[in-house]
Motif scaffolding. Structure first.
Motif, PDB file in Angstrom:
ATOM      1  N   SER A 241       0.834  -1.215   0.000  1.00 28.52           N
ATOM      2  CA  SER A 241       0.000   0.000   0.000  1.00 28.52           C
ATOM      3  C   SER A 241       0.861   1.255   0.000  1.00 28.52           C
ATOM      4  O   SER A 241       0.559   2.240  -0.680  1.00 28.52           O
ATOM      5  CB  SER A 241      -0.922  -0.002   1.232  1.00 28.52           C
ATOM      6  OG  SER A 241      -1.816  -1.091   1.190  1.00 28.52           O
ATOM      7  N   GLN A 244       2.581   1.937  -3.446  1.00 26.07           N
ATOM      8  CA  GLN A 244       1.667   2.513  -4.427  1.00 26.07           C
ATOM      9  C   GLN A 244       1.257   3.933  -4.056  1.00 26.07           C
ATOM     10  O   GLN A 244       1.078   4.782  -4.930  1.00 26.07           O
ATOM     11  CB  GLN A 244       0.451   1.603  -4.585  1.00 26.07           C
ATOM     12  CG  GLN A 244       0.819   0.247  -5.181  1.00 26.07           C
ATOM     13  CD  GLN A 244      -0.379  -0.578  -5.607  1.00 26.07           C
ATOM     14  OE1 GLN A 244      -1.480  -0.386  -5.129  1.00 26.07           O
ATOM     15  NE2 GLN A 244      -0.149  -1.517  -6.513  1.00 26.07           N
ATOM     16  N   ALA A 245       1.149   4.206  -2.738  1.00 30.23           N
ATOM     17  CA  ALA A 245       0.808   5.572  -2.316  1.00 30.23           C
ATOM     18  C   ALA A 245       1.935   6.553  -2.641  1.00 30.23           C
ATOM     19  O   ALA A 245       1.691   7.697  -3.017  1.00 30.23           O
ATOM     20  CB  ALA A 245       0.513   5.594  -0.818  1.00 30.23           C
ATOM     21  N   GLU A 252      -6.008  10.931  -4.297  1.00 31.17           N
ATOM     22  CA  GLU A 252      -6.233  10.097  -3.119  1.00 31.17           C
ATOM     23  C   GLU A 252      -4.918   9.676  -2.484  1.00 31.17           C
ATOM     24  O   GLU A 252      -4.779   9.641  -1.264  1.00 31.17           O
ATOM     25  CB  GLU A 252      -7.054   8.849  -3.505  1.00 31.17           C
ATOM     26  CG  GLU A 252      -7.595   8.064  -2.324  1.00 31.17           C
ATOM     27  CD  GLU A 252      -8.489   8.906  -1.430  1.00 31.17           C
ATOM     28  OE1 GLU A 252      -8.225   8.955  -0.214  1.00 31.17           O
ATOM     29  OE2 GLU A 252      -9.429   9.541  -1.948  1.00 31.17           O
ATOM     30  N   ASN A 253      -3.928   9.384  -3.320  1.00 34.35           N
ATOM     31  CA  ASN A 253      -2.635   8.962  -2.770  1.00 34.35           C
ATOM     32  C   ASN A 253      -1.920  10.112  -2.073  1.00 34.35           C
ATOM     33  O   ASN A 253      -1.157   9.886  -1.132  1.00 34.35           O
ATOM     34  CB  ASN A 253      -1.760   8.383  -3.880  1.00 34.35           C
ATOM     35  CG  ASN A 253      -2.059   6.909  -4.118  1.00 34.35           C
ATOM     36  OD1 ASN A 253      -2.771   6.298  -3.335  1.00 34.35           O
ATOM     37  ND2 ASN A 253      -1.539   6.373  -5.195  1.00 34.35           N
ATOM     38  N   HIS A 254      -2.129  11.334  -2.503  1.00 38.71           N
ATOM     39  CA  HIS A 254      -1.540  12.472  -1.797  1.00 38.71           C
ATOM     40  C   HIS A 254      -2.075  12.541  -0.371  1.00 38.71           C
ATOM     41  O   HIS A 254      -1.338  12.833   0.582  1.00 38.71           O
ATOM     42  CB  HIS A 254      -1.839  13.780  -2.541  1.00 38.71           C
ATOM     43  CG  HIS A 254      -0.968  14.004  -3.744  1.00 38.71           C
ATOM     44  ND1 HIS A 254       0.415  13.977  -3.684  1.00 38.71           N
ATOM     45  CD2 HIS A 254      -1.268  14.256  -5.043  1.00 38.71           C
ATOM     46  CE1 HIS A 254       0.917  14.201  -4.869  1.00 38.71           C
ATOM     47  NE2 HIS A 254      -0.080  14.365  -5.731  1.00 38.71           N
ATOM     48  N   ARG A 256      -3.213   9.998   1.358  1.00 38.88           N
ATOM     49  CA  ARG A 256      -2.661   8.851   2.087  1.00 38.88           C
ATOM     50  C   ARG A 256      -1.217   9.116   2.471  1.00 38.88           C
ATOM     51  O   ARG A 256      -0.765   8.728   3.550  1.00 38.88           O
ATOM     52  CB  ARG A 256      -2.764   7.587   1.233  1.00 38.88           C
ATOM     53  CG  ARG A 256      -4.190   7.177   0.912  1.00 38.88           C
ATOM     54  CD  ARG A 256      -4.234   6.129  -0.165  1.00 38.88           C
ATOM     55  NE  ARG A 256      -3.855   4.831   0.333  1.00 38.88           N
ATOM     56  CZ  ARG A 256      -3.412   3.842  -0.430  1.00 38.88           C
ATOM     57  NH1 ARG A 256      -3.252   4.034  -1.727  1.00 38.88           N
ATOM     58  NH2 ARG A 256      -3.112   2.685   0.088  1.00 38.88           N
ATOM     59  N   LEU A 257      -0.468   9.771   1.587  1.00 43.29           N
ATOM     60  CA  LEU A 257       0.940  10.046   1.867  1.00 43.29           C
ATOM     61  C   LEU A 257       1.075  11.048   3.017  1.00 43.29           C
ATOM     62  O   LEU A 257       1.922  10.884   3.901  1.00 43.29           O
ATOM     63  CB  LEU A 257       1.608  10.596   0.607  1.00 43.29           C
ATOM     64  CG  LEU A 257       3.143  10.635   0.611  1.00 43.29           C
ATOM     65  CD1 LEU A 257       3.733   9.275   0.909  1.00 43.29           C
ATOM     66  CD2 LEU A 257       3.641  11.148  -0.735  1.00 43.29           C
ATOM     67  N   LYS A 722      -8.284   2.421   2.369  1.00 42.11           N
ATOM     68  CA  LYS A 722      -7.388   3.530   2.039  1.00 42.11           C
ATOM     69  C   LYS A 722      -6.276   3.717   3.059  1.00 42.11           C
ATOM     70  O   LYS A 722      -5.150   4.079   2.698  1.00 42.11           O
ATOM     71  CB  LYS A 722      -8.198   4.830   1.938  1.00 42.11           C
ATOM     72  CG  LYS A 722      -9.190   4.869   0.780  1.00 42.11           C
ATOM     73  CD  LYS A 722      -9.887   6.222   0.747  1.00 42.11           C
ATOM     74  CE  LYS A 722     -10.901   6.301  -0.399  1.00 42.11           C
ATOM     75  NZ  LYS A 722     -12.135   5.576  -0.112  1.00 42.11           N
TER      76      LYS A 722
END
Length: 778
Positions: A241, A244-245, A252-254, A256-257, A722
């Motif tokens: 995870s 990929q983040a 969305e990944n921003h 999560r990061l 997420k």
């Protein structure tokens, strides 16, 4: 567990209401993305496994239950086709392999056995990789100038953006080196108990032999243990995870990061308190704190049951730990069915170990309640050097004088449950998972494996030929043979061959359980039993026999787990092959160097049966105890020996699973619970989980598992998908970065420790949690 029914087979809790339209739309969106992603130009074949409509939805989000759900909904199928094996990825992997291997070896001398978080390593590599790409010259700088001929060299050193596959390769080299090895711990046993300093060349060859023989087996077993969706290796999910983040540039990944770095920084700052400044936070127990003035007899009982912060202190019942380094993301990752089985085992453990001790089973009251050391019958530390001498072989005359060694009741029980678990493991695989094995190899042969990640990998990259793995097996075999003939092993060549065959037999069973459930069964007890039978009276030969047989199993599991990560992240299989071999070689050398440093610096503490809350020799003590006792198998485990029930546990572990399978055929579900979701080998193993070490983290681990795998996964699946694994990885990374710094700065990993000044949260006398029975204040 039925082979094709998914991993989480506990009764389903009712889902929050969601409209049929939400479920249908979610499924259509996913299938559209899966079947065609125009941004990357890869197509994934639709298999029958994706035609099912049995996924549960809450607020339009799928509840991640099985391995098939992980492949469908949790892990992105995307493959950008970026390069993997570059100078940069190899260089960074090699540098950080040293860090990973060093941390791994340090944790093997801790009171709680923890693995090095891949998240910790990948974050450091990511930071350096991004800086490398940004600040080192790129080929564009010289193109069109008189230095244009240097463009190739510059591009070789800095190929541009630090992308996901380079990052994964670097991290896997480092994490492969960080697996640790029973081989290196055997050398620690020889250094501590037999005053034998094994040469570095012998150590590296032995470690290479065990690791690469295991890797060769993994290659042959790939269709069974890597390719299928149900082979999840759940502990990988936080790592996948985060990869990929970090690299998939979406809105969305921003988020999560940002969430990741916030949690990482918070844990990094907090970890210094429970691990150094305020160690009471590792085991807050109201009973211990409120019984400071009771009589000594009552205090001993209270310490045995409720104490648990110091090594081998007690069972830690109702203690709350806030020290994440010992809790870890394991319980954020493991499927609920595994955790529920482990909770049953924990409950049994509290009752059984207390019952054994206070009923004086195996003469328990002569010894500490918890310890993996060997004792004489009068309760003193056993003088094994007098019995085995400088030749590492039994001196019968000396044995008659010194007497037979004795195990603590908890250690004897742990050995018994280890055999019960091995028997249950073999039986469970044979009875419940044989159809799955047949189907897996059939799908591999016909190339019909429905896992979408395998389909992408199989379509876009060349697989590693079978003969590569066979050559690796041959090289590993001869490396081990050199050690047998030239090293101080006392192991005959024919026993070495038997050990490898035994390891090869057990590997598929252990890997299957680990891949599906998230953790395996400690099978080294079986190896030591066989070693004692073929090499009686030779404890060092027993060490090496169990090393080759058991390390083959443990390294196979670790390397198979990495192969699965490579499948999830679309790493070319041939690049994975080279990566893991290089990481194995690095780890062999670095683990040995760090082991020598710690053993020489902390020798007396490692020999002490209790250790401290910072350092513990429980791992080497356990290895040595088993080697010595099983070398006296006839006297200790024979028909008239005190521990006859321990070897019989292998048979007794199989029988209940056979009955369970028969019952499941007639009544698959009893009381709303699937019969095959009861994993008896896991219950056996956890029913002795607290037989040694620090036990104050059990309740906290239980609560983490409940929140993550029951509440979040079932009722908030969107947040779970997420952020759940991102959070676990961030907390691991923050804690382990701080522990690495503290280990060398103040814990004395390479010199004199510098303890924090005493205060109420860090008492100078007695156990840290104020459970001060069992001689803590003597």
């Amino acid at each position: 567990m039925a082979p094709h029914d998914g991993i989480d087979q506990l009764p389903q809790l009712p889902a929050a209401p969601s409209s049929p339209a939400e479920s249908i739309d979610e499924k259509k969106v996913f299938e559209k993305r899966l079947s065609s992603d125009s941004s990357i130009g890869h197509k994934v074949e639709q298999g029958s496994a994706y035609d099912d409509d049995d996924v549960q939805y809450v607020n339009g989000e799928p509840v991640i239950t099985s391995g098939r759900d992980v492949s469908r909904y949790l892990i992105d199928v995307r493959d950008d086709g970026d390069p993997a094996l570059t100078f940069r990825s190899l260089f960074l992997g090699t540098v950080f392999a040293g860090l990973g291997a060093a941390l791994c070896q340090i944790y093997l001398f801790k009171p709680v056995q923890m693995s090095v978080s891949t998240v910790f390593l990948l974050l450091l590599i990511y930071s350096v990789g991004i800086a490398w790409a940004k600040y080192l010259p790129r080929k564009e700088l010289v193109e069109g100038t008189r230095f244009a001929r240097l463009a190739g060299v510059i591009d070789f050193i800095n190929p541009g953006e630090f992308r996901i596959k380079e990052h994964v390769i670097s991290s896997l080299i480092a994490s492969t080196a960080a697996y640790g090895s029973t081989a290196v711990m055997n050398f620690a046993v020889q250094r501590l108990y037999y005053e034998t300093n094994v040469e570095a060349t012998t150590a590296v060859l032995a470690t290479f032999s065990t690791a690469c023989f295991g890797y060769g087996l993994v290659g042959l077993l790939r269709p069974l243990t890597v390719y299928p969706s149900e082979m999840v290796y759940w502990a990988n999910l936080p790592t996948v995870s985060i990869f990929q983040a970090l690299h998939f540039d979406t809105k969305e990944n921003h988020k999560r990061l940002k969430f990741f770095w916030t949690a990482f920084t918070g844990m990094f700052c907090f970890e210094v308190f429970p691990s150094y400044i305020f160690p009471l936070l590792n085991g807050i127990n109201v009973v211990c704190l409120s019984t400071q003035h009771v009589g000594s007899a009552a205090q001993d009982v209270i310490t045995n049951l409720f104490g648990g912060t110091n090594g081998n202190e007690g069972l830690g019942f109702l203690s709350i730990s806030l020290d994440w380094q010992y809790i870890g993301s394991t319980f954020v990752s493991l499927p609920l069915v595994q955790q529920v089985n482990s909770w049953i085992g924990y409950g049994l453990c509290y009752v059984i170990i207390m019952a054994i001790y206070y009923s004086n089973g195996w003469n328990s009251k002569m010894f500490p309640m918890l310890s993996t050391s060997l004792y004489s019958q009068n309760g003193t530390r056993y003088d094994q050097k007098a019995v085995f001498g400088d030749t590492f072989s039994l001196n019968q005359t000396a044995l008659d004088i010194v007497g037979l060694p004795a195990l603590t009741g908890s250690n004897a029980y742990a050995n018994l449950t280890a055999n019960l678990a091995i028997g249950g493991l073999i039986a469970h695989c044979l009875f419940f998972w044989t159809p799955y094995v047949y189907d897996s190899f059939k799908q591999a042969r016909t190339k019909t494996q429905p896992d979408p990640h395998w389909q992408v990998l199989n379509k876009n990259y060349k697989e590693v030929p079978w003969w590569w793995y066979i050559i690796l097996l041959v090289l590993a075999f001869f490396a081990g043979l050199i050690v047998v003939f030239k090293g101080q092993t006392t192991l005959p060549w024919w026993a070495y061959i038997i050990s490898l065959l035994l390891g090869a037999f057990i590997t598929p069973f252990s890997t299957l359980l680990y891949a599906r459930m998230g953790n395996g069964i400690a099978t080294n007890q079986l190896m030591k039993m066989v070693a004692g039978a073929v090499n009686p009276g030779k404890p060092v030969a027993n060490l090496y026999f169990s090393m080759w047989s058991h390390d083959v199993v443990s390294t196979s599991i670790g390397l198979a787990s990495d192969l699965k990560m490579g499948q999830y992240l679309k790493i070319p299989p041939r690049a994975m092959f080279l990566t893991q071999i290089w990481g194995t070689l690095l780890g062999a050398l670095i683990n040995y160097v760090v082991m020598v440093s710690v053993v020489d610096a902390q020798r007396e503490i490692l020999l002490d049966p209790h250790g401290t809350n910072v350092w513990s020799g429980q791992e080497v003590q356990s290895l040595n105890s088993a080697a010595v006792t099983w070398s006296l198998a006839k006297q200790l485990y024979g028909p008239h020996g005190p521990y006859i029930w321990i070897p019989l546990g292998l048979l007794f572990g199989m029988i209940p699973t056979a009955f369970q399978w028969a019952i499941s055929k007639r009544w698959p579900v009893i009381g709303g619970i699937r019969v095959d979701s009861v994993i008896l080998p896991i219950i056996y193993m956890y029913s002795a989980w607290m037989s040694a070490g620090s036990n104050s983290t059990i309740l906290s681990s239980f609560l983490v598992g409940l929140v993550s795998q029951l509440w979040l996964r079932r009722y908030h699946p969107g947040w779970f998908k997420k952020y759940n694994y991102i959070l676990g990885g961030a907390l691991d990374g923050g804690a382990q970065v701080m522990i690495f710094i503290l280990s060398f700065a103040v814990f004395g990993a390479s010199g004199v420790p510098k303890p924090f000044p005493a205060w109420a949260g860090n008492p100078v006398q007695g156990n840290v949690d104020y459970c001060n029975g069992n001689g803590a204040l003597d």
